[in-house]
Structure formats: C-alpha cells, structure tokens
Design a protein around this motif. Structure first.
Motif, PDB file in Angstrom:
ATOM      1  N   TYR A   1      54.268 -20.156   7.697  1.00  0.00           N
ATOM      2  CA  TYR A   1      53.158 -20.819   7.006  1.00  0.00           C
ATOM      3  C   TYR A   1      53.609 -22.134   6.402  1.00  0.00           C
ATOM      4  O   TYR A   1      54.731 -22.254   5.930  1.00  0.00           O
ATOM      5  N   ILE A   2      52.691 -23.080   6.417  1.00  0.00           N
ATOM      6  CA  ILE A   2      52.837 -24.293   5.631  1.00  0.00           C
ATOM      7  C   ILE A   2      51.570 -24.385   4.794  1.00  0.00           C
ATOM      8  O   ILE A   2      50.461 -24.261   5.314  1.00  0.00           O
ATOM      9  N   ARG A   3      51.748 -24.558   3.493  1.00  0.00           N
ATOM     10  CA  ARG A   3      50.608 -24.656   2.576  1.00  0.00           C
ATOM     11  C   ARG A   3      50.579 -26.066   2.005  1.00  0.00           C
ATOM     12  O   ARG A   3      51.522 -26.494   1.347  1.00  0.00           O
ATOM     13  N   TYR A   4      49.507 -26.766   2.308  1.00  0.00           N
ATOM     14  CA  TYR A   4      49.318 -28.126   1.807  1.00  0.00           C
ATOM     15  C   TYR A   4      48.466 -28.042   0.551  1.00  0.00           C
ATOM     16  O   TYR A   4      47.353 -27.525   0.588  1.00  0.00           O
ATOM     17  N   VAL A   5      48.984 -28.545  -0.560  1.00  0.00           N
ATOM     18  CA  VAL A   5      48.252 -28.544  -1.827  1.00  0.00           C
ATOM     19  C   VAL A   5      47.772 -29.971  -2.069  1.00  0.00           C
ATOM     20  O   VAL A   5      48.583 -30.895  -2.181  1.00  0.00           O
TER      21      VAL A   5
ATOM     22  N   LEU B   1      46.109 -23.537   4.232  1.00  0.00           N
ATOM     23  CA  LEU B   1      47.182 -22.657   4.672  1.00  0.00           C
ATOM     24  C   LEU B   1      47.204 -22.674   6.191  1.00  0.00           C
ATOM     25  O   LEU B   1      46.248 -22.282   6.842  1.00  0.00           O
ATOM     26  N   CYS B   2      48.286 -23.161   6.745  1.00  0.00           N
ATOM     27  CA  CYS B   2      48.405 -23.325   8.191  1.00  0.00           C
ATOM     28  C   CYS B   2      49.403 -22.302   8.731  1.00  0.00           C
ATOM     29  O   CYS B   2      50.587 -22.352   8.409  1.00  0.00           O
ATOM     30  N   GLU B   3      48.897 -21.375   9.545  1.00  0.00           N
ATOM     31  CA  GLU B   3      49.753 -20.348  10.131  1.00  0.00           C
ATOM     32  C   GLU B   3      50.322 -20.853  11.450  1.00  0.00           C
ATOM     33  O   GLU B   3      49.595 -21.356  12.293  1.00  0.00           O
TER      34      GLU B   3
END
Length: 130
Positions: free
Chosen positions: A45-49, A28-30
């Motif tokens: 936010y960008i959430r990399y799965v 989770l990148c804020e």
C-alpha cells in the motif's frame, strides 16, 4: 489452525487506513507500481495524505504475517521509502503492518509498526480471527 496468506489481511488494512484525519483526504493505493532503479516494484500500500489537493505526506506500507521482523522486511521498506523520497519532496512514513503481539525487538526507530488486531501471534504462529 487455518492457513492464510498476507493478502487475507488486506481487508483489515483497508478498513484501518482508509480513514483520514479531519481536514485531510487520503488515497489508499493497493499494489501501486513504483520504479526503483529501473525495476518496477509494488509495495502492498501507498497512502497519500493530502490537504487542499496537495500531497502533505506519503505512507508506504508492507503487510507481513510473520511474528517477528526480518532484515529483508527492513531492507524492502527502506528501499520503497528512499525511492518515494526521491520522487516526492514530502515526508515519507515507512510502516510495517504486522499481527498483534509480534516481536519488535529489532525494529529501527525510523520504521513504524501498525498492528492488525484480527491477526494474533500465539506461541510465535500468526492466527487469523475472522
């Protein structure tokens, strides 16, 4: 009623989205920076799965403390989604994070909404419960 900012919702967002499905890892990148037509933008936010070290999907999230969805929010999240789609060849999930009981009458089908239960729309006004 106490005044609050969208950033006051961030700890609740982190708590909700740092968890990941079994077998996957999530980053989770804020306030990560992405380049949109030469302009640097920062989605909330960008959430990399990831699975086995490979990005499987990306979720871009914008936190909004309003009790209704404005066209600006839709344009903003669509712009972020389009840019991420160009940069990564994986599914992109666009998410608006809103107070519970927000009016979702004009939300497009390709945008998901997640609710923060600690922020509730009461008579059209967002109220933060700590």
């Amino acid at each position: 009623l106490t005044k609050f900012h969208e950033s006051d919702m961030y700890p609740y967002v982190k708590f909700k989205f740092e968890k990941c499905e079994r077998g996957y890892s999530c980053k989770l990148c804020e306030q990560c920076t992405i380049n949109i037509n030469g302009k640097m933008r920062r989605p909330d936010y960008i959430r990399y799965v990831e699975k086995n070290g490979k990005i499987e999907k990306i979720e871009v999230m914008e936190v909004k403390k309003d009790c209704s969805i404005k066209n600006d929010y839709i344009e903003q999240i669509n712009e972020y989604g389009s840019m991420l789609k160009k940069n990564y060849n994986v599914p992109i999930k666009k998410v608006l994070v809103m107070p519970s009981r927000a009016n979702l009458s004009n939300i497009p089908k390709d945008i998901e909404v997640e609710f923060i239960e600690n922020v509730v729309c009461e008579n059209g006004i967002p109220v933060l419960y700590k």
